[in-house]
Scaffold this motif. Structure first.
Motif, PDB file in Angstrom:
ATOM      1  N   TYR A 279       2.514  -3.184 -12.160  1.00  0.00           N
ATOM      2  CA  TYR A 279       3.324  -3.818 -13.217  1.00  0.00           C
ATOM      3  C   TYR A 279       2.922  -3.195 -14.541  1.00  0.00           C
ATOM      4  CZ  TYR A 279       5.192  -7.299 -10.014  1.00  0.00           C
ATOM      5  OH  TYR A 279       5.862  -7.931  -8.997  1.00  0.00           O
TER       6      TYR A 279
ATOM      7  N   SER B 110      -3.663 -15.183  -2.018  1.00  0.00           N
ATOM      8  CA  SER B 110      -2.733 -15.449  -3.112  1.00  0.00           C
ATOM      9  C   SER B 110      -2.894 -14.382  -4.199  1.00  0.00           C
ATOM     10  CB  SER B 110      -3.036 -16.841  -3.671  1.00  0.00           C
ATOM     11  OG  SER B 110      -2.149 -17.102  -4.712  1.00  0.00           O
ATOM     12  N   GLY B 111      -1.760 -13.887  -4.678  1.00  0.00           N
ATOM     13  CA  GLY B 111      -1.784 -12.933  -5.787  1.00  0.00           C
ATOM     14  C   GLY B 111      -2.041 -11.496  -5.369  1.00  0.00           C
ATOM     15  N   ILE B 112      -2.078 -11.242  -4.076  1.00  0.00           N
ATOM     16  CA  ILE B 112      -2.416  -9.899  -3.610  1.00  0.00           C
ATOM     17  C   ILE B 112      -1.226  -8.942  -3.718  1.00  0.00           C
ATOM     18  CG2 ILE B 112      -1.840 -10.082  -1.153  1.00  0.00           C
ATOM     19  CD1 ILE B 112      -5.103  -8.662  -2.485  1.00  0.00           C
ATOM     20  N   GLY B 113       0.002  -9.517  -3.732  1.00  0.00           N
ATOM     21  CA  GLY B 113       1.179  -8.650  -3.881  1.00  0.00           C
ATOM     22  C   GLY B 113       2.206  -8.795  -2.773  1.00  0.00           C
ATOM     23  N   LYS B 114       2.169  -9.925  -2.043  1.00  0.00           N
ATOM     24  CA  LYS B 114       3.118 -10.086  -0.930  1.00  0.00           C
ATOM     25  C   LYS B 114       4.554 -10.190  -1.453  1.00  0.00           C
ATOM     26  CE  LYS B 114       1.035 -13.826   0.521  1.00  0.00           C
ATOM     27  NZ  LYS B 114      -0.054 -13.932  -0.491  1.00  0.00           N
ATOM     28  N   SER B 115       4.746 -11.022  -2.478  1.00  0.00           N
ATOM     29  CA  SER B 115       6.106 -11.165  -3.018  1.00  0.00           C
ATOM     30  C   SER B 115       6.564  -9.853  -3.641  1.00  0.00           C
ATOM     31  CB  SER B 115       6.151 -12.268  -4.078  1.00  0.00           C
ATOM     32  OG  SER B 115       5.814 -13.488  -3.481  1.00  0.00           O
ATOM     33  N   THR B 116       5.630  -9.177  -4.290  1.00  0.00           N
ATOM     34  CA  THR B 116       5.991  -7.902  -4.904  1.00  0.00           C
ATOM     35  C   THR B 116       6.468  -6.924  -3.820  1.00  0.00           C
ATOM     36  OG1 THR B 116       4.335  -8.282  -6.606  1.00  0.00           O
ATOM     37  CG2 THR B 116       5.124  -6.025  -6.345  1.00  0.00           C
TER      38      THR B 116
ATOM     39  N   LEU C 198      -0.871  -2.578  -7.369  1.00  0.00           N
ATOM     40  CA  LEU C 198      -1.021  -3.610  -6.335  1.00  0.00           C
ATOM     41  C   LEU C 198      -1.086  -2.969  -4.954  1.00  0.00           C
ATOM     42  CD1 LEU C 198       1.523  -6.244  -7.632  1.00  0.00           C
ATOM     43  CD2 LEU C 198      -0.930  -6.559  -7.360  1.00  0.00           C
TER      44      LEU C 198
HETATM   45  N1  LIG Z   1       6.751  -9.496 -13.212  1.00  0.00           N
HETATM   46  C1  LIG Z   1       5.431  -9.359 -13.203  1.00  0.00           C
HETATM   47  N2  LIG Z   1       4.797  -8.778 -14.236  1.00  0.00           N
HETATM   48  C2  LIG Z   1       3.466  -8.620 -14.232  1.00  0.00           C
HETATM   49  N3  LIG Z   1       2.664  -9.035 -13.239  1.00  0.00           N
HETATM   50  C3  LIG Z   1       3.231  -9.622 -12.189  1.00  0.00           C
HETATM   51  C4  LIG Z   1       4.643  -9.822 -12.106  1.00  0.00           C
HETATM   52  N4  LIG Z   1       4.928 -10.437 -10.933  1.00  0.00           N
HETATM   53  C5  LIG Z   1       3.739 -10.619 -10.309  1.00  0.00           C
HETATM   54  N5  LIG Z   1       2.749 -10.132 -11.060  1.00  0.00           N
HETATM   55  C6  LIG Z   1       1.316 -10.137 -10.686  1.00  0.00           C
HETATM   56  O1  LIG Z   1       1.169  -9.304  -9.549  1.00  0.00           O
HETATM   57  C7  LIG Z   1       0.207  -9.864  -8.682  1.00  0.00           C
HETATM   58  C8  LIG Z   1       0.848 -10.066  -7.300  1.00  0.00           C
HETATM   59  O2  LIG Z   1       1.812 -11.084  -7.373  1.00  0.00           O
HETATM   60  P1  LIG Z   1       2.626 -11.503  -6.080  1.00  0.00           P
HETATM   61  O3  LIG Z   1       3.472 -12.680  -6.483  1.00  0.00           O
HETATM   62  O4  LIG Z   1       3.315 -10.355  -5.521  1.00  0.00           O
HETATM   63  O5  LIG Z   1       1.476 -11.966  -5.129  1.00  0.00           O
HETATM   64  P2  LIG Z   1       1.548 -12.842  -3.822  1.00  0.00           P
HETATM   65  O6  LIG Z   1       0.629 -12.253  -2.858  1.00  0.00           O
HETATM   66  O7  LIG Z   1       2.954 -13.048  -3.406  1.00  0.00           O
HETATM   67  O8  LIG Z   1       0.954 -14.201  -4.313  1.00  0.00           O
HETATM   68  P3  LIG Z   1       1.243 -15.700  -3.786  1.00  0.00           P
HETATM   69  O9  LIG Z   1       0.775 -15.768  -2.382  1.00  0.00           O
HETATM   70  O10 LIG Z   1       0.430 -16.549  -4.696  1.00  0.00           O
HETATM   71  O11 LIG Z   1       2.723 -15.926  -3.928  1.00  0.00           O
HETATM   72  C9  LIG Z   1      -0.235 -11.168  -9.308  1.00  0.00           C
HETATM   73  O12 LIG Z   1      -1.442 -10.923  -9.992  1.00  0.00           O
HETATM   74  C10 LIG Z   1       0.860 -11.496 -10.287  1.00  0.00           C
HETATM   75  O13 LIG Z   1       0.356 -12.212 -11.370  1.00  0.00           O
END
Ligand SMILES: Nc1ncnc2c1ncn2[C@@H]1O[C@H](COP(=O)(O)OP(=O)(O)OP(=O)(O)O)[C@@H](O)[C@H]1O
Length: 620
Positions: A394, A421-427, A401
């Motif tokens: 990002y 959590s926060g590792i980047g799965k949604s990304t 990530l």
């Molecule tokens: N639009 C964005 N801009 C900057 N940072 C972001 C953005 N979206 C997510 N992040 C950061 O990227 C990292 C990964 O986020 P992501 O939502 O992909 O994780 P995740 O594994 O899906 O987490 P969770 O299980 O909590 O949903 C997090 O630190 C989040 O704060």
């Protein structure tokens, strides 16, 4: 000759499987012959000239067999028993010359045999290497060691196929031509001889042919069960700590007991069919001689000479019965091996499955079965999701990530993505959906690059359901058909039924009723969105914790229904262990690296996965 034992049969089955990819699912080999025939026929037709030359050499073998019996009969009837020893010796000399001819004849047969067997091996080796290369291109994430192992397995199998094929051609051909020579010889000596020896030979052959299919099925069942049990038993000690930690010892014990029972049952079944086969060998191999001896007084009464009876005995004992036993043994052992190995080639092509990680074979590419064209190469299934060298961050200067990330998911597969959590799965879900462009690397869905598509085109390629179920003010029907506005009632009703949304739709007033999003619970909104994904035309469904407001049973049903939707690849970002357990393979994200495998292989290989499952178990 030593009759085949269960150990032999088990050995034959194991040899076929020793080069094995993981055990084929039960029933996978059913109809193997039917699958192979379309490939075998063109191969044999292509080599028809070699077959004709082989036949010509084999005819000499028939003539040689014919001469031995006839000469012996004449030596007795016209020579020794008629008081003319020199005539007898003369006939025996002719018999001896014909026996000496066997050497050059066999040399000619082997010369032609190589013209048939080597092209088979060459074709299979070419095929094995191309399969491995194609998979390496399609699945660069797979470790180089695993790719080498795949080549090694397949090349090893080609050697088994070559040897088995050579043995089969040799013995079947030998039996056919020797039988022809011997039967014509007996007919020439006295047709009554055939009345005595043919029925037991035919009876043995018929029994043998009837037992062949169940015997092969028993061998395969034994192979599957034995490999599954050995695999399980071998892995248990190393997994014990994790199984206890995860609280799944009872289910693991049940599973192991079931595998052991199946292994025992399959061994018993193999033993039964081995006994039947020994019986058929006994009937065909010994009964004709007994019948001939028992019928001697009757034959003499019919005017059959002593020499003719001795000639028939020589045909049976020296030529026909040994060839028959060799053929039966070869068809039973080498034949099964050949079918199993060749079928694995066909199945590898059809599934595009490289199961080097010991995991579950991937689901088949729809329509790909039967794509094998021997001995050329068939198409390799296009992965539903494929990415290579992906880097995501990002903003410039921030820590990526994911970096150097590659993935290949087969069409029809069910994948779970897990990680802290926060590792980047949604990304990652956004990157795979084309909503977030990676800094580097390529993403393809069903072979098409994800970049450069309009939102409308993207909607036909994949559906991404986020955690929050977005429902808009409109009718229930409009909400369900949002991603496929032209969807007919039949399709919508099918989705409602598949996801068990009838009660919700009724409560809302039917498909034409207007929805007030604010009046719905988070779970109800998610349920409607799942229905919307079902109606959509996209083959790839990505659920980003989009069932988190459903109870575990409803979540399991929704995931199953979506996975069972025709031609669907399902990728679930899991927030419960149960989702991961339902998946074919699981992707574990841990920032610096990823692990991809089955629940079992990850419990063994991924410390993070073990921690996550332990955490999930502890939190209920
Ligand atoms: N639009 C964005 N801009 C900057 N940072 C972001 C953005 N979206 C997510 N992040 C950061 O990227 C990292 C990964 O986020 P992501 O939502 O992909 O994780 P995740 O594994 O899906 O987490 P969770 O299980 O909590 O949903 C997090 O630190 C989040 O704060």
């Amino acid at each position: 000759m030593r009759p085949a034992t269960v150990a032999d049969e088990a050995g034959a089955a194991r040899t076929a499987g020793s080069a094995s990819q993981p055990p084929p699912r039960s029933g996978r080999h059913r109809g193997a012959l039917r699958r192979l025939m379309p490939h075998a026929r063109p191969f044999l037709w292509h080599h028809r000239r070699v077959l004709l030359r082989l036949g010509a050499w084999s005819l000499l073998e028939s003539a040689q067999t014919f001469l031995v019996g006839i000469c012996l009969a004449r030596a007795l009837d016209q020579g020794f028993l008629a008081g003319q020893p020199t005539v007898g010796l003369g006939w025996l000399a002719v018999a001896a010359v014909s026996i000496l001819l066997a050497g050059p004849v066999l040399r000619g047969v082997f010369g032609q045999l190589s013209g048939l067997v080597e092209p088979l091996r060459d074709g299979l080796v070419r095929r094995a290497v191309r399969q491995a290369l194609n998979r390496a291109v399609a699945d660069p994430a797979r470790a180089a060691g695993a790719r080498r192992a795949a080549v090694s397995r397949l090349t090893q199998q080609t050697e088994i196929a070559r040897d088995s094929f050579a043995g089969l051609v040799l013995t079947v051909r030998s039996f056919l031509f020797i039988a022809a020579g011997a039967l014509v010889g007996m007919f020439a000596l006295a047709p009554a001889l055939l009345l005595v020896v043919l029925p037991p030979i035919l009876l043995g052959l018929v029994l043998f042919l009837l037992a062949l299919a169940p015997m092969a099925a028993a061998q395969r069942r034994f192979l599957d069960a034995d490999e599954a049990f050995t695999d399980r038993a071998g892995g248990l000690p190393g997994q014990l700590r994790d199984l206890v930690a995860c609280g799944v010892t009872d289910s693991a014990g049940e599973e192991t007991r079931a595998l052991a029972e199946e292994a025992a049952a399959s061994t018993r079944s193999l033993a039964r069919w081995t006994a039947v086969r020994t019986l058929t060998l006994g009937v065909a191999g010994h009964l004709p001689v007994l019948m001939l001896l028992a019928a001697t007084p009757w034959l003499l009464g019919q005017g059959v000479t002593t020499g003719a009876i001795m000639g028939a005995l020589a045909y049976l004992v020296q030529s026909l019965l040994p060839a028959l036993r060799a053929m039966m043994t070869a068809v039973g052992a080498a034949g099964s091996r050949l079918v199993v190995v060749l079928d694995r080639f066909v199945s590898v092509d059809a599934d595009g499955a490289d199961t080097a990680d010991g995991g579950t074979p991937r689901a088949a590419e729809p329509g790909a079965r039967g794509a094998f064209s021997f001995p050329g190469t068939g198409p390799v299934p296009v992965p539903a999701v494929w990415c290579r060298g992906v880097r995501v961050s990002y903003g410039a200067g921030t820590r990526p990530l994911v970096e150097g990330f590659s993935l290949s998911v087969g069409a029809g597969e069910r994948i779970a993505v897990v990680g802290p959590s926060g590792i980047g799965k949604s990304t990652l879900a956004h990157v795979l959906s084309g909503l977030h462009a990676p800094d580097e690397g390529t993403v393809r869905l069903a072979g098409q690059p994800i970049a450069g598509h309009s939102p409308r085109e993207l909607a036909r390629m994949r559906v991404l359901l986020p955690q929050e179920g977005y429902v808009f003010a409109g009718s229930v029907r409009e909400n369900l058909a949002q991603l496929e506005p032209g969807a007919g009632d039949e399709r919508i009703v099918r989705a409602v039924a598949a996801l068990r949304l009838e009660a919700l739709v009724d409560r809302l007033g039917g498909l034409d009723a207007d929805v007030d999003p604010a009046s719905l619970s988070a779970g109800e909104r998610q349920a409607l969105c799942l229905g919307r994904a079902y109606v959509s035309p996209a083959p790839l469904l990505i659920l980003d914790e989009s069932t988190c407001h459903l109870d575990p049973a409803a979540e399991a049903h929704a995931e199953d229904a979506l996975a069972d939707r025709p031609d669907t690849t399902l990728l679930v970002i899991a927030h419960r262990l149960s989702s991961a357990l339902r998946a074919d393979r699981i992707l574990v994200l841990d920032g610096t690296g990823t692990a991809f495998g089955t629940h079992r292989s990850l419990l063994r290989d991924s410390p993070l996965y073990r921690d996550l499952t332990g955490h999930w178990n502890a939190s209920g």
